[in-house]
Motif scaffolding. Structure first.
Motif, PDB file in Angstrom:
ATOM      1  N   ARG A 171       0.833  -1.211   0.172  1.00 32.41           N
ATOM      2  CA  ARG A 171      -0.021   0.055   0.260  1.00 32.41           C
ATOM      3  C   ARG A 171       0.889   1.312   0.221  1.00 32.41           C
ATOM      4  N   THR A 172       2.020   1.101   0.611  1.00 36.74           N
ATOM      5  CA  THR A 172       2.922   2.359   0.538  1.00 36.74           C
ATOM      6  C   THR A 172       3.400   2.561  -0.984  1.00 36.74           C
ATOM      7  N   SER A 175       0.795   4.559  -3.342  1.00 37.09           N
ATOM      8  CA  SER A 175       0.490   5.709  -3.333  1.00 37.09           C
ATOM      9  C   SER A 175       0.968   6.514  -4.402  1.00 37.09           C
ATOM     10  N   LYS A 176       0.339   7.486  -4.810  1.00 35.46           N
ATOM     11  CA  LYS A 176       0.672   8.322  -6.052  1.00 35.46           C
ATOM     12  C   LYS A 176       1.910   9.237  -5.710  1.00 35.46           C
ATOM     13  N   ASP A 180       0.555  11.962  -0.780  1.00 36.64           N
ATOM     14  CA  ASP A 180      -0.694  11.308  -0.608  1.00 36.64           C
ATOM     15  C   ASP A 180      -0.313  10.342   0.319  1.00 36.64           C
ATOM     16  N   LEU A 181       0.779   9.727   0.620  1.00 33.32           N
ATOM     17  CA  LEU A 181       1.068   8.821   1.673  1.00 33.32           C
ATOM     18  C   LEU A 181       1.022   9.272   2.861  1.00 33.32           C
ATOM     19  N   GLY A 184      -2.417   9.909   4.070  1.00 31.98           N
ATOM     20  CA  GLY A 184      -3.241   8.638   4.489  1.00 31.98           C
ATOM     21  C   GLY A 184      -2.722   7.924   5.651  1.00 31.98           C
TER      22      GLY A 184
END
Length: 446
Positions: A171-172, A175-176, A180-181, A184
Motif C-alpha cells: 500500500r505504501t 501511493s501516487k 498522498d502517503l 493517508g
C-alpha cells in the motif's frame, strides 16, 4: 523491510537492506521466507479469531465459516495487474490474485469498522450495566507486573513485526505521491488510535459486567463477549460485519503472500499459477492450525518473537557507514536470537523442555513471571551479539586466508556505490548538470 522497495529503486540487489549493504541472494531468500512465515501466522490468527467469535456469539462450529471464507476469498481475488513502479515494471501477483480488489475490500473494511464501532458504542452504552463490586474486585485499575512489562514488549513486538508485513509495503508503493502517503498515514493513525481506545475499553467493561470471566484464552475476543449480551438483532449485525471484516483482512494476507512468493522469493521465474496453487493449498494447514490454536495472542507473539530476533540485525545495514555488514551476520544473528531465547528459557526454568516451549510462548502473554519479557529482551540483544561474533569470525577467517594466500585483505574496503540506472546530478559549485555513469553490482554473502 519490503523487498520491492529496494528492487524497484536499485535493480536486482538485496531486498532486505539498502543497496549499499548488498547482501547475497541467501539473505534475500531468508527475508522472503520470514515474511511468508509471518503472513502464514497472521492468516492463522485471522481464521482462529473468526471461529472463536462465531462460537462465542452463536455456539456453532466455526469450521464451515472458515472454509467458505477461504474459498470466497480465492474466487473474488481472481485478477492480475502489472504496475509501473519507477522505471521498472513489477508484476503484482495476487492470490488467486487481484491487487485492486484488495484495495476495494480495504475500503469496505474501513467503512464497516466505523459502522461497527458506532453500533457498539451506542448499544453498549444503552444496554450494559457495570457492577461496582466487579470493578473493585477485578484489580484492573491498579498497576500490575504485566502492565509494566508491556511498555517494552508491545513497541518491540509491533514495530519489528511490521517490517515483515508485505501488505503495508504494497500500500505504501501504491501511493501516487509522498504527500498522498503522508496524508493517508496521518488519517489512518488518528482513526486507529480512536478505534483501539474504544475497543480496548470494552475489555474493562466486559470484566466489570461479568461478560468475561477473566480466562486469558478468551482475552482476544472480550469485545465480542460483551456484544453477546446485547439484543439478538445487534448480535446478527455484528456477526455479518465480523465475517466481512475477516474476509477483507484475509484477502490482504493472501495477496501479500502471493506477491512475496512470486516476486521476491522466485523472482517471477516460477509459473504464476503454481504460486497461486501453492497459496491456495496453504489455506488447508492454515484452517487446521487455526482450529487447534487456543489463543490468537499466542500466534501473534510467535510471529513477533521471530521478527524481534531478525529485524535488529537487518536494519543495521540501512546505515551507509555499515557497508561491511554482510549477509552472513544477518543470517547468524537472526537464528542466534532465537537460540538465545531458548538458552534464556532453559536457564530461567531450569530445563531444556520449558526453554524450547518458550520459543512457542506456550504459557502465553499472561504468565505471571518474567519469561515473556525475558524472551523479547533476549531475542534482539542475543541476535546482535551473535551477529557481531559472526562478523568477527568472518573477518578473522578472511584475514587469515589473505595472509596465507598472499593477497590483500580488503574485507573492510568500501564498495563502489552504484544504482541501477544512469542518473543526473547537479554539481554544487557551478550548478551544471553532471552525468553520472552507473552500473549494477550484486553483493556477496561473505
Amino acid at each position: 523491510m519490503d523487498a520491492t522497495k529496494i528492487w524497484r529503486r536499485d535493480g536486482p540487489v538485496p531486498q532486505l537492506l539498502n543497496v549499499r549493504t548488498m547482501l547475497h541472494n541467501v539473505v534475500i531468500r531468508a527475508d522472503s521466507v520470514c515474511r511468508l512465515v509471518t503472513l502464514f501466522l497472521y492468516m492463522v490468527a485471522e481464521l482462529s479469531a473468526l471461529q472463536q467469535i462465531i462460537n462465542a456469539l452463536t455456539g456453532l462450529d466455526g469450521l464451515p465459516a472458515l472454509i467458505v471464507e477461504a474459498l470466497i476469498t480465492a474466487i473474488y481475488t481472481g485478477q492480475n495487474h502489472t504496475y509501473n513502479v519507477g522505471d521498472n515494471k513489477m508484476l503484482i501477483a495476487i492470490a488467486l490474485g487481484g491487487f485492486r480488489i484488495s484495495f476495494i475490500t480495504d475500503n469496505i473494511q474501513g467503512a464497516m469498522v466505523v459502522a461497527l464501532i458506532i453500533l457498539a458504542v451506542i448499544t453498549v452504552g444503552v444496554e450494559t450495566r457495570v457492577d461496582p463490586a466487579l470493578v473493585s474486585s477485578s484489580g484492573l485499575l491498579g498497576s500490575s507486573l504485566l502492565g509494566w512489562q508491556l511498555i517494552y514488549i508491545l513497541p518491540v513486538a509491533i514495530l519489528t513485526n511490521d517490517f515483515f508485513l508485505s501488505g503495508f509495503w504494497m500500500r505504501t508503493f501504491a501511493s501516487k505521491t509522498d504527500r498522498d502517503l503522508r496524508i493517508g498515514v496521518g488519517i489512518a493513525t488518528g482513526a486507529v488510535t480512536v478505534i483501539l481506545l474504544l475497543v480496548g475499553l470494552t475489555g474493562l467493561l466486559a470484566a466489570w459486567t461479568g461478560a468475561w470471566s477473566g480466562d486469558p484464552s478468551e482475552g482476544s475476543i472480550v469485545f465480542f463477549l460483551l456484544l453477546e449480551q446485547l439484543p439478538n438483532w445487534v448480535v446478527g449485525i455484528v456477526l455479518i460485519m465480523t465475517v466481512a471484516l475477516s474476509t477483507a483482512a484475509f484477502d490482504s494476507f493472501v495477496s501479500a503472500m502471493v506477491s512475496t512468493g512470486s516476486n521476491d522469493l522466485f523472482r517471477n521465474k516460477l509459473n504464476l499459477w503454481l504460486v497461486r496453487l501453492a497459496v491456495l493449498l496453504t489455506t488447508i494447514p492454515v484452517i487446521v492450525v487455526a482450529l487447534k490454536s487456543p489463543s490468537v495472542i499466542n500466534i501473534y507473539l510467535i510471529s513477533d518473537l521471530l521478527s524481534a530476533s531478525s529485524i535488529p540485525v537487518l536494519v543495521i545495514g540501512l546505515n551507509d557507514r555499515f557497508y561491511w555488514w554482510k549477509g552472513f551476520e544477518v543470517v547468524v544473528g537472526g537464528l542466534g536470537g532465537l537460540l538465545t531465547v531458548f538458552i534464556f528459557g532453559t536457564i530461567y526454568y531450569g530445563n531444556a523442555q520449558d526453554g524450547a516451549n518458550l520459543l512457542l510462548l506456550e504459557n502465553g502473554l499472561y504468565a505471571d513471571d518474567w519469561s515473556v519479557f525475558g524472551a523479547f529482551v533476549a531475542a534482539p540483544i542475543g541476535g546482535l551479539i551473535w551477529a557481531v561474533a559472526a562478523m568477527a569470525l568472518r573477518l578473522a577467517t578472511q584475514w587469515t586466508l589473505a595472509r596465507i594466500r598472499g593477497y590483500r585483505f580488503g574485507a573492510l574496503d568500501a564498495p563502489p556505490f552504484y544504482t541501477a540506472n544512469e542518473e543526473h546530478d547537479i554539481d554544487q559549485d557551478n550548478r551544471n548538470p553532471v552525468r553520472q555513469e552507473t552500473l549494477q553490482k550484486s553483493g556477496k554473502f561473505f
